[in-house]
Write a protein that holds these residues in place. Structure first.
Motif, PDB file in Angstrom:
ATOM      1  N   UNK A 182       0.811  -1.218   0.000  1.00  0.00           N
ATOM      2  CA  UNK A 182       0.000   0.000   0.000  1.00  0.00           C
ATOM      3  C   UNK A 182       0.838   1.259   0.000  1.00  0.00           C
ATOM      4  N   UNK A 183       0.373   2.283   0.706  1.00  0.00           N
ATOM      5  CA  UNK A 183       1.084   3.561   0.766  1.00  0.00           C
ATOM      6  C   UNK A 183       2.442   3.352   1.427  1.00  0.00           C
ATOM      7  N   UNK A 184       3.539   3.755   0.772  1.00  0.00           N
ATOM      8  CA  UNK A 184       4.864   3.592   1.387  1.00  0.00           C
ATOM      9  C   UNK A 184       5.031   4.548   2.571  1.00  0.00           C
ATOM     10  N   UNK A 185       5.777   4.104   3.575  1.00  0.00           N
ATOM     11  CA  UNK A 185       6.036   4.917   4.768  1.00  0.00           C
ATOM     12  C   UNK A 185       4.743   5.540   5.298  1.00  0.00           C
ATOM     13  N   UNK A 186       3.788   4.726   5.730  1.00  0.00           N
ATOM     14  CA  UNK A 186       2.474   5.249   6.133  1.00  0.00           C
ATOM     15  C   UNK A 186       2.524   6.258   7.280  1.00  0.00           C
ATOM     16  N   UNK A 187       3.493   6.134   8.175  1.00  0.00           N
ATOM     17  CA  UNK A 187       3.548   7.087   9.283  1.00  0.00           C
ATOM     18  C   UNK A 187       3.906   8.494   8.812  1.00  0.00           C
ATOM     19  N   UNK A 188       4.458   8.587   7.600  1.00  0.00           N
ATOM     20  CA  UNK A 188       4.803   9.904   7.042  1.00  0.00           C
ATOM     21  C   UNK A 188       3.681  10.467   6.184  1.00  0.00           C
ATOM     22  N   UNK A 189       2.613   9.692   5.990  1.00  0.00           N
ATOM     23  CA  UNK A 189       1.505  10.115   5.133  1.00  0.00           C
ATOM     24  C   UNK A 189       0.387  10.745   5.958  1.00  0.00           C
ATOM     25  N   UNK A 246       8.869   6.234  14.974  1.00  0.00           N
ATOM     26  CA  UNK A 246      10.195   5.614  14.971  1.00  0.00           C
ATOM     27  C   UNK A 246      10.720   5.488  13.556  1.00  0.00           C
ATOM     28  N   UNK A 247       9.860   5.037  12.630  1.00  0.00           N
ATOM     29  CA  UNK A 247      10.265   4.912  11.227  1.00  0.00           C
ATOM     30  C   UNK A 247       9.018   4.982  10.353  1.00  0.00           C
ATOM     31  N   UNK A 248       9.152   4.563   9.106  1.00  0.00           N
ATOM     32  CA  UNK A 248       8.053   4.710   8.162  1.00  0.00           C
ATOM     33  C   UNK A 248       6.819   3.877   8.488  1.00  0.00           C
ATOM     34  N   UNK A 249       6.968   2.869   9.336  1.00  0.00           N
ATOM     35  CA  UNK A 249       5.839   2.017   9.690  1.00  0.00           C
ATOM     36  C   UNK A 249       5.470   2.065  11.165  1.00  0.00           C
ATOM     37  N   UNK A 250       6.416   2.295  12.036  1.00  0.00           N
ATOM     38  CA  UNK A 250       6.194   2.115  13.472  1.00  0.00           C
ATOM     39  C   UNK A 250       5.941   3.417  14.218  1.00  0.00           C
ATOM     40  N   UNK A 251       4.910   3.361  15.071  1.00  0.00           N
ATOM     41  CA  UNK A 251       4.598   4.437  16.015  1.00  0.00           C
ATOM     42  C   UNK A 251       4.884   3.928  17.417  1.00  0.00           C
ATOM     43  N   UNK A 252       5.645   4.665  18.189  1.00  0.00           N
ATOM     44  CA  UNK A 252       5.863   4.360  19.600  1.00  0.00           C
ATOM     45  C   UNK A 252       4.862   5.152  20.430  1.00  0.00           C
TER      46      UNK A 252
END
Length: 398
Positions: free
Chosen positions: A99-106, A174-180
């Motif tokens: 799907x959308x790359x790096x979702x935490x940045x979207x 933390x990165x493109x996929x992970x939320x702390x």
């Protein structure tokens, strides 16, 4: 066996009175599903607005997941092994697509998401164990990362009239996929109180137990579907917008405004043309019946339990009863119009294991199909009572 059957037969004169509606695709026992049609004008107006909003768009792979979720009770709590397999397969396909790359940045990840499904490992949080599996409540997750105070919040909405519980966590990327995240506060917002009521959890004393992470393994290009996995091994499926069928089933599960929801749903699908009585096993999840005089007669008229429809024109009603016994009545159906059938039910019995006790009972009535697809069927039958069925077998009958 004979004594048990005699006791069941005596139920002809037993009266059941109005109950609170129940949503459960599991086998039906003596109490059956009813409508609670009393609702305010405001509630009906709000429901109409929700049901008539623009249809949600999904890709073919996303739609496979949405279809697999239709009819699963308790957001996964009571899913059958086959249902769990179907969901997991659809999840695996979407996670493979990414799907959308790096979702935490979207920006698409931002907003309020409704929880549609979750696995429930033994390490699930107390809030998840207590509220997530209860269909009467709606569960949401809010994600807001682009603020001076980034947060992820879990919300249990009890009803529009009562209010909600909101558990908040300070969040960081933390990165493109992970939320702390770290939970730090929670409170009840109740409509009948002018202030919030703190939820009694000492987050500061929980230490690492209040911490966690959330990976977004799939975010749709439309921003309407998200799959996430948590640090405790839980998989979540969430949507921002739900389709008409999902909203209808959600309304049935809460038991409020069901009749209005069905009317609106049917009006959205009124141009379907001729409809067939599809073969398969169908479990009744809701009925507009409000009072019954005879349990056996209601079972014979299809007001309870499961329908098994065969391609050869045979139909069977099956109801789980007391002491592990089943009531079964078999008959035939003949199509008389584009959406209507004549049903003749005339072979009834009480079944216990391999033994059956014949019951002299017969019924004839017209069945009108108001809506039908591979998952849901809405009909008007005996005494013009409206029924909603979910297909439970998932495959065509031979």
């Amino acid at each position: 066996m004979a004594a048990a059957v005699a006791n069941l037969t005596n139920l002809r004169s037993f009266h059941y009175w109005r109950q609170k509606p129940t949503f459960s695709p599991s086998p039906t026992t003596l109490p059956f599903y009813r409508n609670s049609s009393a609702s305010s004008a405001g509630r009906t107006k709000s429901l109409t607005k929700v049901l008539t909003q623009e249809e949600v768009s999904f890709t073919e792979q996303e739609n496979s997941l949405v279809e697999a979720l239709i009819g699963i009770q308790g957001r996964g709590r009571s899913a059958s092994p086959q249902q769990l397999t179907d969901v997991q397969n659809a999840v695996n396909v979407l996670e493979g697509l990414q799907g959308v790359p790096d979702p935490t940045s979207s920006s698409l990840i931002e907003g309020r998401w409704q929880l549609m499904f979750t696995t429930r490992p033994g390490t699930a949080s107390p809030i998840q164990r207590t509220f997530v599996g209860v269909d009467f409540f709606s569960v949401f997750q809010e994600v807001y990362l682009r603020t001076s105070d980034p947060r992820v919040s879990n919300i249990v909405k009890f009803s529009d009239a009562v209010g909600e519980l909101k558990v908040e966590a300070a969040a960081s990327i933390k990165d493109g996929k992970r939320i702390l995240f770290r939970f730090d506060k929670a409170a009840f917002s109740l409509k009948f109180l002018p202030f919030k009521v703190p939820y009694p959890v000492p987050f500061r004393l929980l230490g690492d137990e209040a911490k966690g992470w959330l990976d977004t393994t799939y975010l749709s290009e439309s921003g309407n579907l998200r799959i996430s996995r948590g640090n405790k091994g839980t998989t979540f499926v969430l949507q921002k917008k739900t389709g008409p069928r999902q909203r209808l089933l959600s309304t049935i599960s809460t038991g409020t405004g069901v009749k209005e929801a069905i009317d609106e749903f049917i009006s959205l699908n009124q141009n379907m043309g001729d409809l067939e009585l599809q073969d398969g096993e169908w479990e009744m999840i809701w009925s507009s019946q409000e009072e019954t005089d005879s349990w056996l007669e209601n079972a014979a008229n299809g007001l309870m339990g499961k329908q098994i429809v065969k391609k050869d024109g045979q139909i069977k009603f099956v109801v789980d009863t007391l002491l592990g016994l089943k009531f079964s009545i078999t008959g035939t159906f003949v199509k008389t119009g584009g959406r209507t059938y004549d049903l003749t039910m005339d072979d009834a019995a009480i079944i216990g294991g391999q033994f059956g006790y014949p019951v002299e009972l017969a019924s004839k009535f017209e069945l009108e199909i108001l809506y039908s697809d591979d998952r849901i069927r809405i009909t008007r039958g005996f005494r013009k009572i409206v029924f909603v069925y979910l297909r439970t077998d998932g495959v065509e009958q031979n």
